[in-house]
Design an enzyme around this catalytic site. Structure first.
Site, mmCIF file in Angstrom:
data_model
loop_
_atom_site.group_PDB
_atom_site.id
_atom_site.type_symbol
_atom_site.label_atom_id
_atom_site.label_comp_id
_atom_site.label_asym_id
_atom_site.label_seq_id
_atom_site.Cartn_x
_atom_site.Cartn_y
_atom_site.Cartn_z
ATOM 1 C CG HIS A 35 39.245 25.930 -32.220
ATOM 2 N ND1 HIS A 35 39.595 25.911 -33.553
ATOM 3 C CD2 HIS A 35 40.356 26.308 -31.539
ATOM 4 C CE1 HIS A 35 40.865 26.279 -33.679
ATOM 5 N NE2 HIS A 35 41.344 26.517 -32.477
ATOM 6 C CG ASP A 62 37.421 24.429 -36.002
ATOM 7 O OD1 ASP A 62 38.052 24.831 -37.002
ATOM 8 O OD2 ASP A 62 37.753 24.700 -34.838
ATOM 9 C CB SER A 103 43.631 28.900 -31.039
ATOM 10 O OG SER A 103 43.495 27.525 -31.327
#
Length: 479
Positions: free
Chosen positions: A178, A176, A271
């Site tokens: 993030h 991912d 985010s």
């Protein structure tokens, strides 16, 4: 499958055989074959297979150690820069905030390749020019600083090599884009050091915070999802500790009605600043002051910034320090983004005379909203001096599609879209176009696209704007 489990299965089969009158020694233990999990298929290495707009953000995936995946275009990039126009806009944004008494902190994340390159397989690790990437990343940090931004240097977090006791606490998730809460915490410590050195921090009230583990989250990675779309494979969910931060001595929801609404530090961002990673909480803990977090998932580079600048909170109580977190994957020369940010920093057309205005009910199709010379006099409406302020009666409207016509017959089609996850007010503010030779264009008319069906009430104003001067030498930065 563990040997212990295989023994249990074998015993179960033997007992079943005995119960059916078969001798145990005649029963063979079950056999199992294990294939390597989740190696990328050939399609994942073919950029033309990334057909959707979403998939194109992941071009192209590279299999690394274990479940680790990387993106060649983003994670393994070696260039960190923007265009001369992008540098000019960054300077204008800094200067505009400065006029409002706001100091900016830019949190420019290092890429997954820079931080977790040791997770690459030998061939990909050798092909990735880490030293070039690191040098260019650090050079970009210096460029931000040369424009007046406060810039935490996150390069000490690169080339991560965790001690045995810290395994599983990687900066980024395996599949991912993030950062993990552990990565967010490491970044927050460095950001806090930068904030502490800022003169603007001296008058900000101090407050003690503490952070505790609040549970576990399961992360189904975005890179893993795209690999599944391309290859039909699935990866294991990665579980990670979650954290919550609260004022020291508080319990439960004691701070729900505390003084966080009076925070003089605000966080806008992507985010990465969302609740799952507790970046804002770690900032509060290590800075030692309230932080108002206005970031939201799906906001991208500009979503939370534009929403915040148009809010009553910013207009009436601008922060002393604004922390802006974003990653290098975003292009910094997107004109429509800067035109909106600068227009909002200039308050749109609030409290100033309108050079043209209109209020009408839109119908499906194109609607002529304003025409220069409608009253018999053609005004000298030059782009470089103007900005537009459009307000829909319906606050849920997230898209403005319009056409700006000019006296020489040229036109600009403009489409402004706000994220689906944003809390909108129906307002769109933007400066008129001034890149290339657009600055000298003279406005003739403004058309707005109506709804697909039904009607929609809207009002629009055109007004003069403030110009945020850019020193000539800074505008040329990066050339």
């Amino acid at each position: 499958m563990t040997p212990h489990l295989m023994k249990l299965l074998g015993l179960s089969a033997a007992l079943l055989a005995i119960s059916q009158g078969v001798r145990a020694e005649d029963v063979k233990a079950p056999t199992f074959s294990a294939e390597p999990c989740c190696q990328l298929c050939p399609e994942a290495h073919d950029a033309s297979r990334y057909t959707t707009r979403y998939q194109q953000n992941f071009t192209t995936l590279v299999q690394a150690q274990g479940d680790w995946l990387f993106r060649t275009r983003e994670d393994l990039r070696t260039e960190f820069n923007t265009t001369p126009a992008g540098y000019k806009r960054l300077q204008q944004v800094h200067d505009a905030f400065k006029k409002r008494g706001v100091e900016l902190v830019v949190v420019y994340q290092p890429t997954r390749g820079l931080v977790n390159r040791n997770m690459l397989n030998p061939a990909e690790k050798a092909a990735f020019d880490y030293q070039k990437a690191l040098g260019n990343y650090q050079a970009m940090l210096k460029r931000f600083a040369s424009m007046g931004y406060n810039v935490p240097d996150l390069s000490p977090l690169t080339n991560e090599q965790l001690a045995a006791a810290d395994q599983g606490k990687d900066f980024y998730f395996r599949g991912d884009q993030h950062w993990t809460p552990y990565g967010a915490e490491r970044a927050a410590k460095i950001v806090a050091d930068t904030v502490h050195k800022m003169p603007a921090f001296e008058g900000i009230p101090r407050k003690e915070f503490e952070t505790r583990k609040s549970g576990r989250m399961g992360k189904t990675g975005t890179l893993h999802n795209v690999a599944g779309q391309l290859c039909g494979t699935s990866y294991a969910v990665q579980y990670m500790d979650q954290f919550a931060t609260e004022p020291k001595g508080a319990s439960g929801g004691d701070d729900l009605f505390g003084d966080s609404g009076n925070a003089q530090i605000t966080l806008v961002g992507t985010s990465h600043s969302g609740k799952n990673y507790n970046f804002s909480g770690f900032l509060e803990q290590y800075i030692g002051a309230d932080v108002l977090n206005v970031a939201f998932p799906g906001g991208g580079l500009e979503g939370s910034m534009i929403q915040y600048l148009g809010s009553e909170e910013f207009q009436k109580n601008p922060p002393k320090i604004l922390i802006w977190e974003f990653s290098p994957l975003y292009r910094l020369d997107q004109e429509t983004i800067w035109r909106q940010i600068l227009g909002l920093l200039d308050d749109g057309c609030d409290d100033r005379p309108a050079l043209m205005s209109a209020s009408t009910t839109l119908k499906p199709g194109k609607n002529e909203l304003m025409v220069n010379g409608k009253g018999g006099v053609i005004k000298d409406l030059i782009n470089r001096n103007l900005q537009m302020d459009v307000k829909f009666e319906d606050p849920s409207v997230k898209v403005l599609q319009a056409t700006l016509w000019y006296l020489n017959g040229r036109h600009e089609d403009i489409k402004l879209e706000k994220p689906e996850t944003s809390d909108t007010d129906g307002r769109f503010v933007f400066q008129m176009r001034e890149d290339e030779d657009w600055a000298s264009q003279r406005l003739l008319a403004f058309e707005v696209q109506g709804p697909e069906s039904g009607t929609q009430k809207v009002e629009a104003k055109l007004c003069k704007r403030n110009n945020f001067a850019v020193p000539a030498q800074t505008a040329q930065a990066g050339q």
